[in-house]
Design an enzyme around this catalytic site. Structure first.
Site, PDB file in Angstrom:
ATOM      1  N   ASP A  56      41.745  49.642  33.816  1.00  0.00           N
ATOM      2  CA  ASP A  56      40.376  49.210  34.157  1.00  0.00           C
ATOM      3  C   ASP A  56      39.357  49.658  33.102  1.00  0.00           C
ATOM      4  OD1 ASP A  56      41.424  48.309  36.677  1.00  0.00           O
ATOM      5  OD2 ASP A  56      41.270  50.357  37.415  1.00  0.00           O
ATOM      6  N   GLU A 224      39.001  40.820  42.707  1.00  0.00           N
ATOM      7  CA  GLU A 224      38.259  42.060  42.482  1.00  0.00           C
ATOM      8  C   GLU A 224      37.831  42.121  41.020  1.00  0.00           C
ATOM      9  OE1 GLU A 224      41.137  44.912  43.788  1.00  0.00           O
ATOM     10  OE2 GLU A 224      42.417  44.673  42.024  1.00  0.00           O
TER      11      GLU A 224
END
Length: 333
Positions: A56, A224
Protein backbone atom coordinates in the site's frame (compact mmCIF):
# COMPACT_ATOMS: atom_id res chain seq x y z
CA UNK A 1 1.68 -6.08 -38.09
CA UNK A 2 -0.69 -6.30 -35.12
CA UNK A 3 -3.07 -9.19 -34.77
CA UNK A 4 -5.77 -10.01 -32.23
CA UNK A 5 -5.64 -10.28 -28.41
CA UNK A 6 -5.02 -13.73 -27.03
CA UNK A 7 -7.30 -15.31 -24.45
CA UNK A 8 -4.68 -14.83 -21.70
CA UNK A 9 -4.58 -11.04 -22.12
CA UNK A 10 -1.43 -10.88 -24.23
CA UNK A 11 -1.09 -9.26 -27.61
CA UNK A 12 0.32 -11.08 -30.61
CA UNK A 13 2.86 -9.10 -32.63
CA UNK A 14 4.31 -10.53 -35.82
CA UNK A 15 7.87 -9.58 -36.65
CA UNK A 16 8.46 -8.25 -33.13
CA UNK A 17 11.68 -7.58 -31.30
CA UNK A 18 14.13 -10.47 -31.19
CA UNK A 19 14.50 -10.03 -27.44
CA UNK A 20 11.05 -11.58 -26.92
CA UNK A 21 10.65 -15.31 -26.80
CA UNK A 22 8.80 -16.76 -29.79
CA UNK A 23 5.98 -19.12 -28.83
CA UNK A 24 2.96 -20.69 -30.44
CA UNK A 25 -0.19 -18.59 -30.02
CA UNK A 26 -3.46 -19.82 -28.61
CA UNK A 27 -5.13 -17.91 -31.41
CA UNK A 28 -3.66 -20.10 -34.12
CA UNK A 29 -0.44 -21.15 -35.81
CA UNK A 30 2.37 -18.77 -36.64
CA UNK A 31 2.14 -17.45 -40.17
CA UNK A 32 4.77 -18.94 -42.48
CA UNK A 33 7.95 -16.88 -42.57
CA UNK A 34 7.09 -14.97 -39.38
CA UNK A 35 8.14 -15.30 -35.79
CA UNK A 36 5.42 -14.57 -33.28
CA UNK A 37 6.18 -12.77 -30.07
CA UNK A 38 3.93 -12.41 -27.02
CA UNK A 39 3.76 -9.06 -25.23
CA UNK A 40 1.60 -8.56 -22.17
CA UNK A 41 -1.18 -6.02 -22.51
CA UNK A 42 0.04 -4.28 -19.36
CA UNK A 43 3.56 -2.95 -18.77
CA UNK A 44 5.90 -4.41 -16.23
CA UNK A 45 6.84 -2.13 -13.34
CA UNK A 46 9.70 0.25 -13.97
CA UNK A 47 13.13 -0.57 -12.60
CA UNK A 48 13.55 0.04 -8.87
CA UNK A 49 16.45 -1.01 -6.66
CA UNK A 50 17.37 -1.19 -2.98
CA UNK A 51 14.73 -1.51 -0.29
CA UNK A 52 11.58 -2.09 -2.32
CA UNK A 53 9.47 -4.46 -0.20
CA UNK A 54 6.24 -2.52 0.42
CA UNK A 55 2.49 -2.79 0.81
CA UNK A 56 0.00 0.00 0.00
CA UNK A 57 2.63 2.60 -0.95
CA UNK A 58 2.04 6.34 -1.14
CA UNK A 59 4.61 8.70 -2.62
CA UNK A 60 5.35 12.39 -2.25
CA UNK A 61 8.30 14.65 -3.02
CA UNK A 62 9.65 17.49 -0.92
CA UNK A 63 11.03 20.85 -2.07
CA UNK A 64 14.59 19.51 -2.08
CA UNK A 65 13.63 16.83 -4.61
CA UNK A 66 13.70 13.88 -2.21
CA UNK A 67 11.06 11.23 -2.80
CA UNK A 68 9.31 9.61 0.15
CA UNK A 69 7.30 6.40 0.17
CA UNK A 70 5.21 5.56 3.21
CA UNK A 71 3.70 2.09 3.42
CA UNK A 72 1.76 -0.35 5.58
CA UNK A 73 3.75 -1.62 8.58
CA UNK A 74 3.78 -1.39 12.37
CA UNK A 75 4.71 2.26 12.84
CA UNK A 76 4.42 2.95 9.06
CA UNK A 77 7.52 2.27 6.97
CA UNK A 78 9.44 5.12 5.29
CA UNK A 79 11.59 4.76 2.16
CA UNK A 80 13.48 7.62 0.50
CA UNK A 81 15.10 8.16 -2.90
CA UNK A 82 16.80 10.94 -4.80
CA UNK A 83 15.95 9.58 -8.25
CA UNK A 84 12.71 7.55 -7.84
CA UNK A 85 14.69 4.41 -8.69
CA UNK A 86 17.08 3.55 -5.84
CA UNK A 87 15.24 3.33 -2.51
CA UNK A 88 16.60 3.27 1.03
CA UNK A 89 14.83 2.31 4.24
CA UNK A 90 14.55 5.41 6.44
CA UNK A 91 12.84 4.16 9.57
CA UNK A 92 9.27 4.47 10.82
CA UNK A 93 6.82 7.34 11.15
CA UNK A 94 6.15 6.15 14.71
CA UNK A 95 9.43 4.51 15.89
CA UNK A 96 8.07 4.28 19.45
CA UNK A 97 4.74 2.82 18.35
CA UNK A 98 1.30 4.42 18.08
CA UNK A 99 -0.56 3.35 21.21
CA UNK A 100 -3.61 5.43 20.28
CA UNK A 101 -4.30 2.96 17.46
CA UNK A 102 -4.14 -0.23 19.57
CA UNK A 103 -7.89 -0.29 20.21
CA UNK A 104 -8.41 -0.67 16.44
CA UNK A 105 -5.52 -2.96 15.48
CA UNK A 106 -6.33 -5.24 18.41
CA UNK A 107 -2.69 -5.50 19.45
CA UNK A 108 0.17 -3.39 20.71
CA UNK A 109 2.09 -1.78 17.84
CA UNK A 110 -0.05 -3.44 15.16
CA UNK A 111 0.08 -2.85 11.43
CA UNK A 112 -1.01 0.64 10.37
CA UNK A 113 -2.60 0.48 6.95
CA UNK A 114 -2.48 2.29 3.65
CA UNK A 115 -0.98 5.68 4.54
CA UNK A 116 -1.64 8.62 2.24
CA UNK A 117 0.95 11.39 1.90
CA UNK A 118 0.43 14.90 0.55
CA UNK A 119 3.23 17.47 0.54
CA UNK A 120 2.14 21.10 0.32
CA UNK A 121 3.98 24.31 1.24
CA UNK A 122 6.74 22.59 3.18
CA UNK A 123 4.37 20.34 5.12
CA UNK A 124 3.81 16.58 4.99
CA UNK A 125 0.20 15.61 5.65
CA UNK A 126 -0.20 11.91 6.39
CA UNK A 127 -3.48 10.04 6.79
CA UNK A 128 -3.46 6.37 7.76
CA UNK A 129 -5.78 3.63 9.00
CA UNK A 130 -5.86 1.27 11.97
CA UNK A 131 -7.91 -1.91 11.73
CA UNK A 132 -7.61 -5.69 11.48
CA UNK A 133 -8.65 -8.14 8.77
CA UNK A 134 -12.39 -8.78 8.64
CA UNK A 135 -13.26 -6.00 11.09
CA UNK A 136 -15.20 -2.76 10.84
CA UNK A 137 -13.73 -1.60 14.12
CA UNK A 138 -11.56 0.77 12.15
CA UNK A 139 -10.27 4.32 12.33
CA UNK A 140 -8.39 6.88 10.27
CA UNK A 141 -5.81 9.16 11.88
CA UNK A 142 -3.92 12.28 10.78
CA UNK A 143 -0.28 13.35 11.26
CA UNK A 144 1.99 16.21 10.19
CA UNK A 145 5.71 16.77 9.69
CA UNK A 146 7.92 19.45 8.15
CA UNK A 147 10.69 16.97 7.25
CA UNK A 148 9.04 13.56 6.68
CA UNK A 149 11.78 11.97 8.77
CA UNK A 150 11.32 9.09 11.18
CA UNK A 151 10.07 10.33 14.55
CA UNK A 152 9.31 13.84 13.27
CA UNK A 153 5.54 13.49 12.88
CA UNK A 154 3.04 14.96 15.31
CA UNK A 155 -0.11 12.98 16.07
CA UNK A 156 -3.08 15.12 15.05
CA UNK A 157 -5.53 12.52 16.31
CA UNK A 158 -8.63 10.71 15.12
CA UNK A 159 -10.29 11.74 11.86
CA UNK A 160 -13.16 9.24 11.59
CA UNK A 161 -14.06 5.71 12.67
CA UNK A 162 -16.55 2.90 12.04
CA UNK A 163 -18.04 0.04 14.03
CA UNK A 164 -19.68 -3.26 13.14
CA UNK A 165 -22.87 -2.67 11.16
CA UNK A 166 -21.85 0.58 9.49
CA UNK A 167 -22.34 0.69 5.73
CA UNK A 168 -18.64 1.31 5.03
CA UNK A 169 -15.27 0.77 6.67
CA UNK A 170 -12.91 3.56 7.79
CA UNK A 171 -9.75 2.38 6.02
CA UNK A 172 -7.60 3.42 3.04
CA UNK A 173 -7.81 7.23 3.28
CA UNK A 174 -6.88 9.55 0.43
CA UNK A 175 -6.70 13.35 0.62
CA UNK A 176 -7.62 15.51 -2.36
CA UNK A 177 -6.80 19.23 -2.18
CA UNK A 178 -8.48 21.18 -4.95
CA UNK A 179 -8.27 24.94 -4.57
CA UNK A 180 -9.15 25.67 -0.95
CA UNK A 181 -11.20 22.47 -0.61
CA UNK A 182 -10.00 19.41 1.29
CA UNK A 183 -11.81 16.16 0.56
CA UNK A 184 -11.17 12.70 1.95
CA UNK A 185 -12.13 9.50 0.14
CA UNK A 186 -11.99 6.29 2.12
CA UNK A 187 -13.08 2.69 2.35
CA UNK A 188 -14.00 0.16 2.32
CA UNK A 189 -14.39 -3.56 1.42
CA UNK A 190 -17.88 -3.05 2.88
CA UNK A 191 -20.28 -1.37 0.44
CA UNK A 192 -17.82 0.72 -1.46
CA UNK A 193 -15.97 4.01 -1.43
CA UNK A 194 -17.30 7.11 0.32
CA UNK A 195 -16.12 10.71 0.58
CA UNK A 196 -16.40 13.50 3.12
CA UNK A 197 -15.41 17.14 3.30
CA UNK A 198 -12.59 18.18 5.63
CA UNK A 199 -11.74 21.49 7.18
CA UNK A 200 -8.50 22.75 5.63
CA UNK A 201 -7.36 24.24 8.93
CA UNK A 202 -7.95 21.08 10.98
CA UNK A 203 -7.67 18.18 8.51
CA UNK A 204 -10.77 16.77 10.20
CA UNK A 205 -14.37 16.34 8.94
CA UNK A 206 -16.31 19.57 8.63
CA UNK A 207 -19.65 17.73 8.93
CA UNK A 208 -21.10 14.32 9.72
CA UNK A 209 -22.33 13.18 6.31
CA UNK A 210 -20.55 10.97 3.77
CA UNK A 211 -21.27 10.56 0.06
CA UNK A 212 -21.17 7.28 -1.84
CA UNK A 213 -18.60 7.50 -4.66
CA UNK A 214 -18.24 3.89 -5.88
CA UNK A 215 -19.85 0.54 -5.10
CA UNK A 216 -19.82 -3.02 -6.32
CA UNK A 217 -22.84 -5.26 -6.49
CA UNK A 218 -23.53 -7.52 -3.53
CA UNK A 219 -21.26 -10.60 -3.58
CA UNK A 220 -19.39 -9.32 -6.64
CA UNK A 221 -16.16 -8.59 -4.76
CA UNK A 222 -14.28 -6.02 -2.74
CA UNK A 223 -13.49 -2.40 -3.61
CA UNK A 224 -11.06 -0.26 -1.61
CA UNK A 225 -7.89 1.88 -1.79
CA UNK A 226 -9.43 4.92 -3.47
CA UNK A 227 -7.45 7.78 -4.97
CA UNK A 228 -9.09 10.89 -6.43
CA UNK A 229 -6.71 12.58 -8.85
CA UNK A 230 -7.34 15.74 -10.88
CA UNK A 231 -6.05 15.84 -14.44
CA UNK A 232 -7.24 18.29 -17.07
CA UNK A 233 -11.00 18.78 -16.91
CA UNK A 234 -11.65 15.60 -14.93
CA UNK A 235 -11.32 14.07 -11.53
CA UNK A 236 -10.32 10.41 -11.77
CA UNK A 237 -11.31 7.95 -9.06
CA UNK A 238 -8.94 5.00 -8.88
CA UNK A 239 -9.66 1.97 -6.71
CA UNK A 240 -8.42 -1.56 -6.08
CA UNK A 241 -10.81 -4.44 -6.67
CA UNK A 242 -10.94 -8.01 -5.36
CA UNK A 243 -8.54 -9.76 -2.99
CA UNK A 244 -5.40 -8.25 -1.53
CA UNK A 245 -2.70 -9.65 0.68
CA UNK A 246 -2.83 -13.32 -0.29
CA UNK A 247 0.56 -13.64 -1.94
CA UNK A 248 0.48 -15.07 -5.44
CA UNK A 249 -3.19 -15.99 -4.90
CA UNK A 250 -4.06 -12.29 -4.72
CA UNK A 251 -6.49 -11.04 -7.36
CA UNK A 252 -6.11 -7.29 -6.76
CA UNK A 253 -6.50 -5.07 -9.83
CA UNK A 254 -6.68 -1.32 -10.39
CA UNK A 255 -9.80 0.33 -11.82
CA UNK A 256 -10.79 3.89 -12.67
CA UNK A 257 -13.72 6.16 -13.44
CA UNK A 258 -13.94 9.88 -14.00
CA UNK A 259 -16.18 12.87 -13.31
CA UNK A 260 -16.19 16.61 -13.82
CA UNK A 261 -16.75 16.97 -10.05
CA UNK A 262 -14.65 15.56 -7.23
CA UNK A 263 -17.51 14.41 -5.02
CA UNK A 264 -19.66 12.23 -7.26
CA UNK A 265 -20.86 11.38 -10.74
CA UNK A 266 -17.95 9.06 -11.61
CA UNK A 267 -18.43 6.79 -14.64
CA UNK A 268 -16.15 4.33 -16.41
CA UNK A 269 -15.11 4.36 -20.08
CA UNK A 270 -18.33 2.54 -21.01
CA UNK A 271 -20.47 5.11 -19.22
CA UNK A 272 -21.35 2.82 -16.29
CA UNK A 273 -21.59 4.68 -13.00
CA UNK A 274 -19.06 3.63 -10.41
CA UNK A 275 -21.94 3.51 -7.93
CA UNK A 276 -23.47 0.84 -10.21
CA UNK A 277 -20.38 -1.36 -10.27
CA UNK A 278 -18.52 0.40 -13.07
CA UNK A 279 -14.74 0.53 -13.32
CA UNK A 280 -12.30 0.51 -16.25
CA UNK A 281 -9.19 -1.62 -15.86
CA UNK A 282 -5.85 0.14 -15.51
CA UNK A 283 -3.64 -2.73 -14.28
CA UNK A 284 -4.21 -6.38 -13.46
CA UNK A 285 -2.10 -9.51 -13.01
CA UNK A 286 0.17 -10.27 -15.93
CA UNK A 287 3.21 -12.52 -16.21
CA UNK A 288 5.07 -12.55 -12.90
CA UNK A 289 3.27 -9.43 -11.66
CA UNK A 290 0.44 -10.67 -9.44
CA UNK A 291 -2.31 -8.62 -7.84
CA UNK A 292 -1.23 -5.01 -8.50
CA UNK A 293 -3.09 -2.56 -6.27
CA UNK A 294 -3.00 -0.38 -3.19
CA UNK A 295 -2.09 2.48 -5.54
CA UNK A 296 -1.30 6.17 -5.25
CA UNK A 297 -0.68 8.88 -7.86
CA UNK A 298 1.62 11.87 -8.00
CA UNK A 299 2.56 14.43 -10.65
CA UNK A 300 6.30 14.59 -11.29
CA UNK A 301 8.56 16.33 -13.81
CA UNK A 302 8.12 13.54 -16.36
CA UNK A 303 4.38 13.09 -15.99
CA UNK A 304 1.83 11.39 -13.78
CA UNK A 305 3.31 8.58 -11.69
CA UNK A 306 1.36 5.63 -10.29
CA UNK A 307 2.86 3.61 -7.45
CA UNK A 308 1.42 0.31 -6.22
CA UNK A 309 2.40 -3.01 -4.75
CA UNK A 310 2.38 -6.39 -6.43
CA UNK A 311 3.23 -9.97 -5.53
CA UNK A 312 5.74 -12.48 -6.78
CA UNK A 313 6.79 -15.81 -5.34
CA UNK A 314 9.40 -13.97 -3.28
CA UNK A 315 7.31 -11.24 -1.65
CA UNK A 316 5.43 -7.96 -2.03
CA UNK A 317 7.18 -5.31 -4.08
CA UNK A 318 7.06 -1.69 -5.18
CA UNK A 319 5.70 -1.01 -8.65
CA UNK A 320 6.15 2.35 -10.39
CA UNK A 321 4.84 3.32 -13.83
CA UNK A 322 3.83 6.46 -15.68
CA UNK A 323 0.27 7.11 -16.87
CA UNK A 324 -0.71 8.50 -20.27
CA UNK A 325 -3.98 10.48 -20.22
CA UNK A 326 -3.91 11.49 -23.90
CA UNK A 327 -7.09 9.53 -24.72
CA UNK A 328 -8.89 10.95 -21.70
CA UNK A 329 -8.36 7.68 -19.83
CA UNK A 330 -5.19 6.63 -17.98
CA UNK A 331 -3.00 4.04 -19.69
CA UNK A 332 0.04 2.71 -17.82
CA UNK A 333 3.37 2.56 -19.63
Amino acid sequence: MRDMWNEDGRERIFGGLATHKARKSKAGPVQPGHLEFLVYAYPNPGVVTGDTAVADPTMCKDDAGTYFIFSTAPGIQILTSTDRTAWTYAGLVWPDGASWTDAYTGTSNGNLWAPDCTYVDGQFYLYYAASSFGSQNSAIFFAKSTTGASGSFTNEGLVTSTVTGDTYNAIDPNLLITGSTWYLSLGSFWDGIVGEALGSSTGKPSGSSVTSLAERFVNSGAIEASVIFQYGDYYYLFSSWDICCDGTSSTYNIRVGRSTTYNGGFVDADGVALTDGGGTLVLESHGDVIGPGGQDLMTDVDGVVIVYHYYTSTGTWLGINLLDFSTGWPVAF
